[in-house]
Design a protein around this motif. Structure first.
Motif, PDB file in Angstrom:
ATOM      1  N   HIS A   3       4.619  75.662  99.865  1.00  0.00           N
ATOM      2  CA  HIS A   3       5.151  76.930  99.362  1.00  0.00           C
ATOM      3  C   HIS A   3       4.522  77.401  98.063  1.00  0.00           C
ATOM      4  O   HIS A   3       5.182  78.021  97.243  1.00  0.00           O
ATOM      5  CB  HIS A   3       6.675  76.866  99.209  1.00  0.00           C
ATOM      6  CG  HIS A   3       7.352  76.371 100.446  1.00  0.00           C
ATOM      7  ND1 HIS A   3       7.193  76.996 101.646  1.00  0.00           N
ATOM      8  CD2 HIS A   3       8.136  75.299 100.686  1.00  0.00           C
ATOM      9  CE1 HIS A   3       7.875  76.333 102.567  1.00  0.00           C
ATOM     10  NE2 HIS A   3       8.444  75.298 102.012  1.00  0.00           N
ATOM     11  N   ARG A  79      11.059  68.953  88.283  1.00  0.00           N
ATOM     12  CA  ARG A  79      12.338  69.249  87.625  1.00  0.00           C
ATOM     13  C   ARG A  79      12.540  68.484  86.325  1.00  0.00           C
ATOM     14  O   ARG A  79      13.202  68.956  85.414  1.00  0.00           O
ATOM     15  CB  ARG A  79      13.497  68.936  88.576  1.00  0.00           C
ATOM     16  CG  ARG A  79      13.990  70.156  89.330  1.00  0.00           C
ATOM     17  CD  ARG A  79      15.395  69.907  89.823  1.00  0.00           C
ATOM     18  NE  ARG A  79      15.380  68.900  90.879  1.00  0.00           N
ATOM     19  CZ  ARG A  79      15.363  69.171  92.175  1.00  0.00           C
ATOM     20  NH1 ARG A  79      15.389  70.419  92.576  1.00  0.00           N
ATOM     21  NH2 ARG A  79      15.325  68.229  93.083  1.00  0.00           N
ATOM     22  N   ASP A 122       7.367  70.190  97.157  1.00  0.00           N
ATOM     23  CA  ASP A 122       7.881  71.446  97.700  1.00  0.00           C
ATOM     24  C   ASP A 122       8.234  72.306  96.489  1.00  0.00           C
ATOM     25  O   ASP A 122       9.183  72.013  95.765  1.00  0.00           O
ATOM     26  CB  ASP A 122       9.120  71.171  98.559  1.00  0.00           C
ATOM     27  CG  ASP A 122       9.682  72.437  99.194  1.00  0.00           C
ATOM     28  OD1 ASP A 122       9.584  73.511  98.560  1.00  0.00           O
ATOM     29  OD2 ASP A 122      10.231  72.356 100.305  1.00  0.00           O
ATOM     30  N   ILE A 124       9.506  75.164  96.205  1.00  0.00           N
ATOM     31  CA  ILE A 124      10.770  75.904  96.224  1.00  0.00           C
ATOM     32  C   ILE A 124      11.926  74.976  95.839  1.00  0.00           C
ATOM     33  O   ILE A 124      12.685  75.273  94.931  1.00  0.00           O
ATOM     34  CB  ILE A 124      11.041  76.549  97.603  1.00  0.00           C
ATOM     35  CG1 ILE A 124       9.965  77.588  97.915  1.00  0.00           C
ATOM     36  CG2 ILE A 124      12.419  77.207  97.607  1.00  0.00           C
ATOM     37  CD1 ILE A 124      10.187  78.311  99.225  1.00  0.00           C
ATOM     38  N   SER A 125      12.026  73.854  96.516  1.00  0.00           N
ATOM     39  CA  SER A 125      13.159  72.962  96.236  1.00  0.00           C
ATOM     40  C   SER A 125      12.887  72.106  94.994  1.00  0.00           C
ATOM     41  O   SER A 125      13.814  71.578  94.391  1.00  0.00           O
ATOM     42  CB  SER A 125      13.432  72.052  97.439  1.00  0.00           C
ATOM     43  OG  SER A 125      12.388  71.115  97.599  1.00  0.00           O
ATOM     44  N   ASN A 127      11.494  69.301  95.067  1.00  0.00           N
ATOM     45  CA  ASN A 127      11.497  67.895  95.473  1.00  0.00           C
ATOM     46  C   ASN A 127      10.082  67.399  95.782  1.00  0.00           C
ATOM     47  O   ASN A 127       9.236  68.162  96.220  1.00  0.00           O
ATOM     48  CB  ASN A 127      12.366  67.709  96.721  1.00  0.00           C
ATOM     49  CG  ASN A 127      13.845  67.868  96.427  1.00  0.00           C
ATOM     50  OD1 ASN A 127      14.274  67.800  95.274  1.00  0.00           O
ATOM     51  ND2 ASN A 127      14.625  68.101  97.472  1.00  0.00           N
ATOM     52  N   GLU A 129       7.984  65.217  98.238  1.00  0.00           N
ATOM     53  CA  GLU A 129       8.097  64.665  99.570  1.00  0.00           C
ATOM     54  C   GLU A 129       6.860  63.830  99.874  1.00  0.00           C
ATOM     55  O   GLU A 129       5.975  63.720  99.030  1.00  0.00           O
ATOM     56  CB  GLU A 129       8.243  65.815 100.568  1.00  0.00           C
ATOM     57  CG  GLU A 129       9.185  66.876 100.002  1.00  0.00           C
ATOM     58  CD  GLU A 129       9.797  67.781 101.027  1.00  0.00           C
ATOM     59  OE1 GLU A 129       9.066  68.213 101.927  1.00  0.00           O
ATOM     60  OE2 GLU A 129      10.998  68.034 100.912  1.00  0.00           O
TER      61      GLU A 129
ATOM     62  N   HIS B  48      10.989  82.379 102.344  1.00  0.00           N
ATOM     63  CA  HIS B  48      10.483  81.917 101.048  1.00  0.00           C
ATOM     64  C   HIS B  48      11.286  82.539  99.909  1.00  0.00           C
ATOM     65  O   HIS B  48      11.748  81.839  99.010  1.00  0.00           O
ATOM     66  CB  HIS B  48       9.003  82.303 100.931  1.00  0.00           C
ATOM     67  CG  HIS B  48       8.344  81.801  99.682  1.00  0.00           C
ATOM     68  ND1 HIS B  48       7.464  80.745  99.670  1.00  0.00           N
ATOM     69  CD2 HIS B  48       8.449  82.208  98.391  1.00  0.00           C
ATOM     70  CE1 HIS B  48       7.056  80.522  98.433  1.00  0.00           C
ATOM     71  NE2 HIS B  48       7.629  81.398  97.634  1.00  0.00           N
ATOM     72  N   ALA B  51      15.002  81.258  99.823  1.00  0.00           N
ATOM     73  CA  ALA B  51      15.106  79.897  99.282  1.00  0.00           C
ATOM     74  C   ALA B  51      14.830  79.890  97.775  1.00  0.00           C
ATOM     75  O   ALA B  51      15.485  79.180  97.012  1.00  0.00           O
ATOM     76  CB  ALA B  51      14.146  78.966 100.008  1.00  0.00           C
ATOM     77  N   LYS B  52      13.869  80.699  97.369  1.00  0.00           N
ATOM     78  CA  LYS B  52      13.526  80.744  95.951  1.00  0.00           C
ATOM     79  C   LYS B  52      14.703  81.276  95.113  1.00  0.00           C
ATOM     80  O   LYS B  52      15.051  80.704  94.086  1.00  0.00           O
ATOM     81  CB  LYS B  52      12.292  81.637  95.752  1.00  0.00           C
ATOM     82  CG  LYS B  52      11.539  81.325  94.480  1.00  0.00           C
ATOM     83  CD  LYS B  52      10.265  82.138  94.353  1.00  0.00           C
ATOM     84  CE  LYS B  52      10.579  83.495  93.764  1.00  0.00           C
ATOM     85  NZ  LYS B  52       9.387  84.369  93.721  1.00  0.00           N
ATOM     86  N   ASN B  55      17.460  78.660  94.814  1.00  0.00           N
ATOM     87  CA  ASN B  55      17.110  77.592  93.880  1.00  0.00           C
ATOM     88  C   ASN B  55      17.122  78.067  92.430  1.00  0.00           C
ATOM     89  O   ASN B  55      17.685  77.417  91.562  1.00  0.00           O
ATOM     90  CB  ASN B  55      15.733  77.014  94.216  1.00  0.00           C
ATOM     91  CG  ASN B  55      15.766  76.065  95.389  1.00  0.00           C
ATOM     92  OD1 ASN B  55      16.275  74.965  95.283  1.00  0.00           O
ATOM     93  ND2 ASN B  55      15.264  76.498  96.531  1.00  0.00           N
ATOM     94  N   VAL B  61      19.975  73.849  95.903  1.00  0.00           N
ATOM     95  CA  VAL B  61      18.688  73.305  96.363  1.00  0.00           C
ATOM     96  C   VAL B  61      18.526  73.643  97.843  1.00  0.00           C
ATOM     97  O   VAL B  61      19.211  73.097  98.709  1.00  0.00           O
ATOM     98  CB  VAL B  61      18.581  71.783  96.131  1.00  0.00           C
ATOM     99  CG1 VAL B  61      17.232  71.267  96.631  1.00  0.00           C
ATOM    100  CG2 VAL B  61      18.761  71.456  94.663  1.00  0.00           C
ATOM    101  N   ALA B  62      17.660  74.617  98.108  1.00  0.00           N
ATOM    102  CA  ALA B  62      17.435  75.075  99.482  1.00  0.00           C
ATOM    103  C   ALA B  62      16.042  74.684  99.916  1.00  0.00           C
ATOM    104  O   ALA B  62      15.093  74.739  99.136  1.00  0.00           O
ATOM    105  CB  ALA B  62      17.606  76.582  99.552  1.00  0.00           C
ATOM    106  N   LYS B  63      15.925  74.256 101.154  1.00  0.00           N
ATOM    107  CA  LYS B  63      14.618  73.876 101.695  1.00  0.00           C
ATOM    108  C   LYS B  63      14.346  74.740 102.919  1.00  0.00           C
ATOM    109  O   LYS B  63      15.201  74.930 103.767  1.00  0.00           O
ATOM    110  CB  LYS B  63      14.654  72.388 102.065  1.00  0.00           C
ATOM    111  CG  LYS B  63      13.533  71.949 102.972  1.00  0.00           C
ATOM    112  CD  LYS B  63      12.731  70.803 102.404  1.00  0.00           C
ATOM    113  CE  LYS B  63      11.513  70.527 103.264  1.00  0.00           C
ATOM    114  NZ  LYS B  63      10.250  70.720 102.557  1.00  0.00           N
ATOM    115  N   THR B  64      13.130  75.293 102.995  1.00  0.00           N
ATOM    116  CA  THR B  64      12.785  76.056 104.190  1.00  0.00           C
ATOM    117  C   THR B  64      12.217  75.104 105.241  1.00  0.00           C
ATOM    118  O   THR B  64      11.505  74.155 104.926  1.00  0.00           O
ATOM    119  CB  THR B  64      11.738  77.155 103.912  1.00  0.00           C
ATOM    120  OG1 THR B  64      10.562  76.547 103.384  1.00  0.00           O
ATOM    121  CG2 THR B  64      12.257  78.186 102.921  1.00  0.00           C
TER     122      THR B  64
END
Lengths: 214, 221
Positions: A3, A79, A122, A124-125, A127, A129, B48, B51-52, B55, B61-64
């Motif tokens: 993303h 984060r 990722d 967006i989140s 996290n 991975e 996108h 989710a953005k 967050n 906390v959102a995941k696509t």
């Protein structure tokens, strides 16, 4: 990196085309079976975008290319990074923030045609991975990142030049991180570290998109 | 999806804000939202942005999860396979690996680690992505047939046909697939299948990217 948002402009296309020609030159002479190209430059210089455009050009030539983003290799997750840096001080910012052992392990797997497990952020989140890739059929790696000039194994090392002021301007338009006085200090520090690595590059791309040796 | 290039514009941001309001109004734990639409309609861009916003603005906390990663054929082999089997016979939601999608949704609901396919658009290989759902509050599915998935709490459908977004396909700005007769036939078949899913949607996204209640919504038990 998942993303990441990139905007492809003619400027990026020109830059990628210059690197592409260089890659074909090297392949024509040495024909390395497994080639590594690094693209470095300051924050917002367009490294990721140039990498994707270059990857697409190589794909059209049937050169199977995987892109690795060095920012996936930060030891501290996005984060927590700001807090960590504030505690450790500005001097802690630099290439020691990256997990080079992990990267080297992935590069070895690439060279040896093996499966490999890489970190993958990722955006967006926020996290981190894990990404499992089969390197058996991959001919080329593009490694992009601030300090990718540190990758000793690379067959071609390119640096996209940009000054600190231009970096700051680019960052204002980038939505990756919010800009404040602390962030500006981080950018200044990163700028200094990137500049200290500059002499390692084989080629430089300047703003008018010409390629030159220093 | 790795190395995908999105073209996010103001209209996506506008619709995303409306979608997020609806999500917050219906919020529940481990919520799942799905966005479907035809090729080129802007699903990935919308997912996108949604989710953005979740967050960055709402601390969720959102995941696509891009369901087009779950095709039963490899990207490089898909076209030849479809043409061999007959585009009208095989193009559709049966091309998804639904069991794998179901498994990922289950792992999300249970807040555990999950492994899922992730297509790299440059290598055209399918990598495997390992995600820990413990730290993920919400899942935003997007893809042609995403709203067909079970356990989805809110479904959105972008009401634009491939004919209406034709310039995108012809120009091929995203460099994804070359246009010719076979590709048009595929888009036409996808159009038929996706349209048949429209009554499942709770909300439609109009051509102007406004979010409205779906008048054709079919109540399912």
């Amino acid at each position: 990196m998942l993303h990441d948002l990139i905007t492809i402009t003619p400027r990026h296309e020109n830059a990628a085309r210059l690197i592409f020609d260089k890659v074909l030159d090297i392949r024509g002479v040495e024909a390395p079976a497994k080639m590594i190209v690094t693209i470095s430059g300051e924050v917002g210089s367009g490294k990721s975008t140039v990498s994707v455009v270059l990857g697409r050009l190589l794909k059209k030539q049937n050169i199977r290319t995987k892109i690795i983003d060095l920012d996936d290799y930060y030891k501290i997750a996005p984060r927590e990074r700001r807090q960590w840096r504030m505690e450790k001080g500005l001097e802690s910012i630099g290439y020691d923030e990256y997990n080079w052992d992990k990267l080297n392990q992935n590069l070895t797997d690439f060279k040896r045609n093996r499966k490999s497990q890489m970190p993958c952020v990722d955006l967006i989140s926020g996290n981190v991975e894990e990404l499992h890739t089969e390197f058996k059929n991959i001919d080329m790696l593009i490694i992009n990142g601030l300090y990718s000039l540190k990758v000793e194994d690379a067959d071609l090392k390119v640096m996209i030049e940009q000054t600190y002021d231009e970096t700051r301007d680019a960052q204002i338009y980038s939505q990756k991180e919010s800009l404040d006085s602390y962030r500006l200090k981080v950018l200044q520090r990163e700028h200094e570290v990137v500049q200290s690595l500059k002499s390692k590059a084989d080629f430089y791309i300047d703003f008018d998109n010409s390629l030159y040796h220093l | 999806m790795l190395e995908d290039v999105l073209l996010i514009t103001e209209k996506h941001q506008k619709a995303a804000a409306q979608i997020v309001d609806l999500i917050l109004a219906n919020k529940k734990e481990k919520m799942i939202v799905a966005i479907s639409g035809e090729s080129g309609s802007g699903k990935s861009e919308l997912a996108h942005e949604v989710a953005k916003l979740l967050n960055k603005k709402h601390d969720i906390v959102a995941k696509t999860l891009h369901t087009d990663n779950f095709y039963n054929t490899l990207p490089k082999k898909r076209r030849a396979w479809r043409e061999k089997e007959g585009i009208e016979n095989v193009v559709g939601y049966t091309e998804y690996l639904w069991d794998e999608i179901k498994q990922v949704i289950k792992d999300f609901k249970k807040g555990r680690k999950s492994f899922m396919p992730c297509v790299d658009l440059i290598t055209e290989q399918v990598d495997i992505l390992g995600t820990n759902f413990k730290k993920v509050d919400m899942l935003v599915l997007d893809g042609l047939y995403a709203i067909k998935a079970k356990k989805v709490d809110l479904r959105f459908y972008i009401n634009l046909t491939y004919q209406e977004t034709k310039s995108k396909h012809v120009k091929d700005t995203r460099g994804k697939e070359v246009m010719d007769e076979g590709r048009w036939a595929t888009l036409e078949q996808e159009h038929k299948v996706v349209t048949s899913l429209k009554p499942r949607a709770d909300y439609l996204i109009t051509a102007d990217f406004d979010v409205v209640v779906n008048p054709e919504k079919m109540e399912r038990r």
